[in-house]
Design a protein around this motif. Structure first.
Motif, PDB file in Angstrom:
ATOM      1  N   ALA A  55       0.825  -1.205   0.000  1.00 25.09           N
ATOM      2  CA  ALA A  55       0.000   0.000   0.000  1.00 25.09           C
ATOM      3  C   ALA A  55       0.862   1.259   0.000  1.00 25.09           C
ATOM      4  O   ALA A  55       0.518   2.266  -0.638  1.00 25.09           O
ATOM      5  N   PHE A  56       1.988   1.203   0.691  1.00 19.40           N
ATOM      6  CA  PHE A  56       2.879   2.358   0.743  1.00 19.40           C
ATOM      7  C   PHE A  56       3.789   2.421  -0.478  1.00 19.40           C
ATOM      8  O   PHE A  56       4.104   3.497  -0.974  1.00 19.40           O
ATOM      9  N   ALA A  57       4.205   1.241  -0.967  1.00 22.86           N
ATOM     10  CA  ALA A  57       5.154   1.192  -2.086  1.00 22.86           C
ATOM     11  C   ALA A  57       4.475   1.347  -3.439  1.00 22.86           C
ATOM     12  O   ALA A  57       5.114   1.730  -4.423  1.00 22.86           O
ATOM     13  N   GLY A  58       3.178   1.014  -3.500  1.00 23.14           N
ATOM     14  CA  GLY A  58       2.468   1.092  -4.773  1.00 23.14           C
ATOM     15  C   GLY A  58       2.711  -0.102  -5.668  1.00 23.14           C
ATOM     16  O   GLY A  58       2.452  -0.055  -6.870  1.00 23.14           O
ATOM     17  N   GLU A  59       3.199  -1.202  -5.075  1.00 19.45           N
ATOM     18  CA  GLU A  59       3.445  -2.437  -5.824  1.00 19.45           C
ATOM     19  C   GLU A  59       3.482  -3.598  -4.835  1.00 19.45           C
ATOM     20  O   GLU A  59       3.706  -3.396  -3.642  1.00 19.45           O
ATOM     21  N   PRO A  60       3.247  -4.830  -5.315  1.00 20.65           N
ATOM     22  CA  PRO A  60       3.227  -5.978  -4.409  1.00 20.65           C
ATOM     23  C   PRO A  60       4.531  -6.143  -3.630  1.00 20.65           C
ATOM     24  O   PRO A  60       5.610  -6.021  -4.193  1.00 20.65           O
ATOM     25  N   LYS A  61       4.395  -6.435  -2.329  1.00 24.22           N
ATOM     26  CA  LYS A  61       5.581  -6.592  -1.492  1.00 24.22           C
ATOM     27  C   LYS A  61       5.541  -7.840  -0.601  1.00 24.22           C
ATOM     28  O   LYS A  61       6.511  -8.131   0.073  1.00 24.22           O
ATOM     29  N   ASN A  62       4.407  -8.548  -0.592  1.00 25.30           N
ATOM     30  CA  ASN A  62       4.303  -9.731   0.265  1.00 25.30           C
ATOM     31  C   ASN A  62       3.802 -10.940  -0.534  1.00 25.30           C
ATOM     32  O   ASN A  62       3.004 -11.745  -0.043  1.00 25.30           O
ATOM     33  N   LEU A  63       4.304 -11.062  -1.750  1.00 27.27           N
ATOM     34  CA  LEU A  63       3.823 -12.105  -2.652  1.00 27.27           C
ATOM     35  C   LEU A  63       4.015 -13.521  -2.111  1.00 27.27           C
ATOM     36  O   LEU A  63       3.159 -14.387  -2.274  1.00 27.27           O
ATOM     37  N   GLU A  64       5.143 -13.766  -1.475  1.00 30.46           N
ATOM     38  CA  GLU A  64       5.419 -15.118  -0.977  1.00 30.46           C
ATOM     39  C   GLU A  64       4.352 -15.575   0.007  1.00 30.46           C
ATOM     40  O   GLU A  64       3.851 -16.703  -0.077  1.00 30.46           O
ATOM     41  N   GLN A  65       3.990 -14.686   0.934  1.00 31.60           N
ATOM     42  CA  GLN A  65       2.975 -15.040   1.926  1.00 31.60           C
ATOM     43  C   GLN A  65       1.594 -15.159   1.288  1.00 31.60           C
ATOM     44  O   GLN A  65       0.800 -16.031   1.668  1.00 31.60           O
ATOM     45  N   ILE A  89      -3.078  -6.555 -11.413  1.00 36.09           N
ATOM     46  CA  ILE A  89      -4.360  -7.253 -11.307  1.00 36.09           C
ATOM     47  C   ILE A  89      -4.264  -8.630 -11.955  1.00 36.09           C
ATOM     48  O   ILE A  89      -4.661  -9.643 -11.367  1.00 36.09           O
ATOM     49  N   LYS A  90      -3.716  -8.686 -13.176  1.00 35.04           N
ATOM     50  CA  LYS A  90      -3.567  -9.960 -13.883  1.00 35.04           C
ATOM     51  C   LYS A  90      -2.683 -10.925 -13.096  1.00 35.04           C
ATOM     52  O   LYS A  90      -2.970 -12.133 -13.016  1.00 35.04           O
ATOM     53  N   ARG A  91      -1.641 -10.398 -12.521  1.00 35.65           N
ATOM     54  CA  ARG A  91      -0.715 -11.233 -11.743  1.00 35.65           C
ATOM     55  C   ARG A  91      -1.434 -11.909 -10.584  1.00 35.65           C
ATOM     56  O   ARG A  91      -1.266 -13.115 -10.346  1.00 35.65           O
ATOM     57  N   TYR A  92      -2.238 -11.135  -9.880  1.00 38.00           N
ATOM     58  CA  TYR A  92      -2.973 -11.688  -8.746  1.00 38.00           C
ATOM     59  C   TYR A  92      -4.083 -12.632  -9.197  1.00 38.00           C
ATOM     60  O   TYR A  92      -4.347 -13.653  -8.544  1.00 38.00           O
ATOM     61  N   MET A  93      -4.749 -12.310 -10.291  1.00 34.00           N
ATOM     62  CA  MET A  93      -5.787 -13.197 -10.807  1.00 34.00           C
ATOM     63  C   MET A  93      -5.186 -14.539 -11.205  1.00 34.00           C
ATOM     64  O   MET A  93      -5.764 -15.596 -10.944  1.00 34.00           O
ATOM     65  N   ASP A  94      -4.018 -14.511 -11.834  1.00 34.38           N
ATOM     66  CA  ASP A  94      -3.326 -15.749 -12.224  1.00 34.38           C
ATOM     67  C   ASP A  94      -2.924 -16.565 -10.992  1.00 34.38           C
ATOM     68  O   ASP A  94      -2.819 -17.799 -11.063  1.00 34.38           O
ATOM     69  N   ASN A  98      -9.506 -14.104  -5.686  1.00 38.93           N
ATOM     70  CA  ASN A  98     -10.882 -14.042  -6.182  1.00 38.93           C
ATOM     71  C   ASN A  98     -11.411 -12.636  -6.420  1.00 38.93           C
ATOM     72  O   ASN A  98     -12.301 -12.438  -7.253  1.00 38.93           O
ATOM     73  N   ARG A  99     -10.878 -11.664  -5.694  1.00 36.08           N
ATOM     74  CA  ARG A  99     -11.344 -10.273  -5.869  1.00 36.08           C
ATOM     75  C   ARG A  99     -10.229  -9.321  -5.466  1.00 36.08           C
ATOM     76  O   ARG A  99      -9.557  -9.526  -4.451  1.00 36.08           O
ATOM     77  N   LEU A 100     -10.025  -8.291  -6.285  1.00 37.32           N
ATOM     78  CA  LEU A 100      -8.984  -7.304  -6.006  1.00 37.32           C
ATOM     79  C   LEU A 100      -9.614  -6.010  -5.503  1.00 37.32           C
ATOM     80  O   LEU A 100     -10.652  -5.571  -6.011  1.00 37.32           O
ATOM     81  N   ILE A 101      -8.951  -5.396  -4.537  1.00 36.44           N
ATOM     82  CA  ILE A 101      -9.440  -4.153  -3.938  1.00 36.44           C
ATOM     83  C   ILE A 101      -8.591  -2.995  -4.432  1.00 36.44           C
ATOM     84  O   ILE A 101      -7.372  -2.974  -4.237  1.00 36.44           O
ATOM     85  N   LEU A 102      -9.236  -2.026  -5.060  1.00 34.03           N
ATOM     86  CA  LEU A 102      -8.556  -0.829  -5.544  1.00 34.03           C
ATOM     87  C   LEU A 102      -8.926   0.338  -4.648  1.00 34.03           C
ATOM     88  O   LEU A 102     -10.108   0.643  -4.468  1.00 34.03           O
ATOM     89  N   GLY A 103      -7.900   0.974  -4.066  1.00 34.47           N
ATOM     90  CA  GLY A 103      -8.131   2.056  -3.111  1.00 34.47           C
ATOM     91  C   GLY A 103      -7.671   3.399  -3.617  1.00 34.47           C
ATOM     92  O   GLY A 103      -8.452   4.176  -4.170  1.00 34.47           O
ATOM     93  N   SER A 104      -6.388   3.693  -3.454  1.00 36.67           N
ATOM     94  CA  SER A 104      -5.857   5.013  -3.838  1.00 36.67           C
ATOM     95  C   SER A 104      -6.131   5.350  -5.296  1.00 36.67           C
ATOM     96  O   SER A 104      -6.471   6.478  -5.639  1.00 36.67           O
ATOM     97  N   ILE A 105      -6.018   4.357  -6.173  1.00 31.89           N
ATOM     98  CA  ILE A 105      -6.228   4.597  -7.596  1.00 31.89           C
ATOM     99  C   ILE A 105      -7.680   4.971  -7.890  1.00 31.89           C
ATOM    100  O   ILE A 105      -7.976   5.644  -8.893  1.00 31.89           O
ATOM    101  N   ALA A 106      -8.594   4.559  -7.012  1.00 31.12           N
ATOM    102  CA  ALA A 106     -10.009   4.891  -7.205  1.00 31.12           C
ATOM    103  C   ALA A 106     -10.254   6.389  -7.066  1.00 31.12           C
ATOM    104  O   ALA A 106     -11.176   6.941  -7.680  1.00 31.12           O
ATOM    105  N   VAL A 107      -9.435   7.045  -6.264  1.00 31.31           N
ATOM    106  CA  VAL A 107      -9.539   8.495  -6.101  1.00 31.31           C
ATOM    107  C   VAL A 107      -8.887   9.205  -7.284  1.00 31.31           C
ATOM    108  O   VAL A 107      -9.452  10.139  -7.859  1.00 31.31           O
ATOM    109  N   LYS A 108      -7.717   8.724  -7.656  1.00 32.77           N
ATOM    110  CA  LYS A 108      -6.934   9.402  -8.694  1.00 32.77           C
ATOM    111  C   LYS A 108      -7.458   9.139 -10.107  1.00 32.77           C
ATOM    112  O   LYS A 108      -7.370  10.015 -10.975  1.00 32.77           O
ATOM    113  N   ASP A 109      -7.993   7.927 -10.320  1.00 37.99           N
ATOM    114  CA  ASP A 109      -8.395   7.551 -11.681  1.00 37.99           C
ATOM    115  C   ASP A 109      -9.619   6.629 -11.629  1.00 37.99           C
ATOM    116  O   ASP A 109      -9.516   5.435 -11.917  1.00 37.99           O
TER     117      ASP A 109
END
Length: 238
Positions: A55-65, A89-94, A98-109
């Protein structure tokens, strides 16, 4: 109403924050997937996962877990934290999320979010401080009212809105039913409450309010103020 236990990931561990402050992190497990398995054993159908570092980095950081949680449970998983583009999004879907949550980007775009909701199972995360939308891992507060952002996604195709009262999050001070209802009414989208849930009385209050699709259970479980089995049972009865 769905009762959705939560796992927040920080540096590969399951933690809970107070009011969204990273320095307040309290570690509850070094093996988050084991927690997820426990939730499944208790009767959970859904799991709410947040990549706090992401959330702070703007990219996945805990993929292993996240991968371990996915491989070791049959839970439906909704995941947020640092999802800013379609590639992620595609990476997580693959991965089988089951569902992705979009937060900060929902405000900006918001148009991007609507475009993604036409292709993928998307939830919008609306996190508010004193009624105004918080972004970038809650580190910043925007000038947009949470209810105005909710209206933006009426009839947009998003599956759900997850609304968090940041001032209550992790405090065990009681869920903000009125705030959740205001988001549900503004959007017309199934709305999930988050932040401050304390005990079974909060579950009952949300069930009586109607129009609320679910609730995120975090610290109340970890600190023992809410038994998940009892919560699931009451949700089935009412």
């Amino acid at each position: 109403m769905d009762i959705i236990p939560a796992i927040d990931l920080k540096d590969g561990k399951a933690v809970r924050l107070t009011k969204g402050l990273m320095e307040s992190a309290k570690i509850y497990s070094d093996e988050p997937w084991q927690l997820a398995k426990r939730f499944e054993e208790l009767g959970a159908k859904w799991l709410h996962v947040v990549d706090l570092n992401g959330a702070f980095a703007g990219e996945p950081k805990n993929l292993e877990q996240i991968e371990k949680i996915r491989k070791n449970t049959n839970l439906f998983i909704e995941l947020g934290g640092g999802i800013r583009d379609e590639e992620t999004i595609k990476r997580y879907m693959d991965l089988g999320i089951n569902r992705l949550i979009l937060g900060s980007i929902a405000v900006k775009d918001p148009d991007f979010v609507k475009e993604m909701a036409a292709k993928y199972p998307i939830a919008v995360g609306i996190d508010a401080i004193d009624g105004y939308v918080a972004v970038e891992g809650w580190a910043q507060t925007s000038s947009m009212k949470a209810t105005d952002l909710a209206k933006e996604f009426a009839k947009s195709g998003v599956e759900a809105i997850i609304c968090t009262d940041v001032g209550k999050d992790g405090t065990l001070s009681g869920v903000n039913v009125n705030f959740t209802l205001s988001i549900a009414k503004a959007s017309g989208v199934p709305t999930i409450a988050s932040g401050g849930l304390k005990d079974i009385e909060d579950i009952k209050a949300l069930l009586k309010a109607k129009h609320i699709a679910g609730v995120i259970v975090g610290k109340a479980f970890y600190e023992g103020t809410l038994g998940l089995s009892e919560a699931f049972e009451i949700a089935r009865m009412l």
